[in-house]
Enzyme design. Structure first.
Site, PDB file in Angstrom:
ATOM      1  N   HIS A   1      27.425  13.616  66.647  1.00 13.63           N
ATOM      2  CA  HIS A   1      27.494  12.201  67.069  1.00 13.63           C
ATOM      3  C   HIS A   1      26.152  11.475  67.105  1.00 13.63           C
ATOM      4  O   HIS A   1      26.081  10.285  66.788  1.00 13.63           O
ATOM      5  CB  HIS A   1      28.098  12.112  68.480  1.00 13.63           C
TER       6      HIS A   1
ATOM      7  N   GLU B   1      35.470  10.499  65.050  1.00 12.20           N
ATOM      8  CA  GLU B   1      35.558  11.964  64.917  1.00 12.20           C
ATOM      9  C   GLU B   1      35.835  12.421  63.483  1.00 12.20           C
ATOM     10  O   GLU B   1      35.255  13.414  63.035  1.00 12.20           O
ATOM     11  CB  GLU B   1      36.644  12.525  65.833  1.00 12.20           C
TER      12      GLU B   1
ATOM     13  N   SER C   1      30.243  18.350  62.112  1.00 12.21           N
ATOM     14  CA  SER C   1      29.798  19.509  62.904  1.00 12.21           C
ATOM     15  C   SER C   1      30.667  20.732  62.618  1.00 12.21           C
ATOM     16  O   SER C   1      30.519  21.768  63.260  1.00 12.21           O
ATOM     17  CB  SER C   1      29.875  19.175  64.403  1.00 12.21           C
TER      18      SER C   1
END
Ligand code: HBI
Ligand code: FE
Length: 293
Positions: A142, A183, A202
């Site tokens: 993020h 996301e 990620s």
């Protein structure tokens, strides 16, 4: 929100993972950086090295440019230093949190340009998959994009929208919007599709899948369509929503959603793999191997 269990909902009183001192009423803690072990920093380096190899040609330029400047490859980052750099760039700050925090508190932070970053790091056996966000998901996934001014402004507007949605009992819709953009969002670029969602960036496997697999749907972002669409928590996404650029995302979440919430409450939600009549299923990237042949 149905896809995150907040701290209070942890009925088992799940042990809160260490590396912090007392929380305040906004669930803000002090990152106890000295308490991270050599093994944890080594695990961070392994996670970072795996993802850093994958992002070229797959993450959007804004992410790649910011990541380089964060100097976070060698050890679990010290939030205060990154927060100072971030504040100079977009007036966002990082706040350390012990884990998932209640929706209301989460949105209050975003609305005040504060991004909550979890202090604990996953265990080695969670290398490939973790249910709740840890410091690697939050910081690597993020933080880089918060350096992009347009995305930074969007996320603050999203936070304000979340506070309004809570009052209108419309959190489910905004949670879907967050899921399919912040996301798991994709963005167009002159070189093809790129990932900007933290959940993708990620993760080890989804970053290739989301761009090149023929299986999932890829649909140009329309806020109302996104807010109608259910999502998967425990598998790769069946639909990815694509923005043309961050201005598209900012504009899509600009209007007052109150009338949209009213319409959505009267409509059935859509399964995660829907493709409605008239919707274009955007093509995947031609993966590097194919483009050579
Ligand atoms: N708490 N720390 C943290 N991080 C999140 O991403 C988060 C949260 N609490 C609630 C929440 N996200 C969701 O409800 C919103 O994304 C909708
Ligand atoms: Fe996240």
């Amino acid at each position: 929100a149905d896809f995150f269990k907040t701290l209070e909902e942890k009925s088992d009183g799940g042990k809160l993972r260490g590396n912090y001192s007392l929380a305040d009423e906004r669930y803000v803690v002090r990152q106890d950086w000295a308490s991270y072990t050599r093994e944890q920093h080594a695990l961070w380096r392994r996670l970072y090295q795996r993802q850093a190899k994958l992002v070229p040609g797959r993450a959007c330029d804004a992410f790649i440019d910011s990541l380089a400047g964060l100097d976070a490859a060698d050890a679990i980052p010290q939030f205060e230093r990154a927060s100072d750099a971030l504040y100079k760039a977009t007036r966002w700050q990082l706040v350390a949190v012990p884990g998932l925090i209640p929706d209301q508190t989460f949105f209050e932070h975003l609305a005040a340009r504060r991004f909550p970053v979890t202090v604990w790091l996953r265990e080695p056996h969670e290398f490939d998959y973790i249910v709740e966000p840890d410091v690697f998901h939050d910081f690597f996934g993020h933080v880089p994009l918060l350096f992009n001014p347009v995305f930074a402004d969007h996320l603050q507007e999203y936070g304000k929208g979340g506070l309004k949605a809570l009052k209108l009992d419309a959190l489910t819709y905004l949670a879907r919007l967050y899921w399919y953009t912040v996301e798991f969002g994709l963005i167009q670029s002159p070189q093809g599709l790129r990932a900007y969602g933290a959940g993708i960036l990620s993760s080890g496997g989804e970053i290739g899948y989301c761009l090149s697999s023929a299986k999932p749907r890829r649909i140009l972002l329309d806020a109302e369509r996104v807010m109608r669409t259910r999502y998967r928590i425990d598998s790769y996404q069946e639909t990815y929503f694509v923005i043309r650029d961050f201005e598209h995302l900012f504009a899509a979440t600009g209007p007052d959603f109150t009338p949209i919430y009213a319409r959505l409450k009267a409509m059935a939600s859509l399964p995660a793999n829907s493709l409605l009549p008239g919707e274009e299923n955007l093509p995947p990237n031609v993966s590097a191997e194919e483009s050579v042949s």
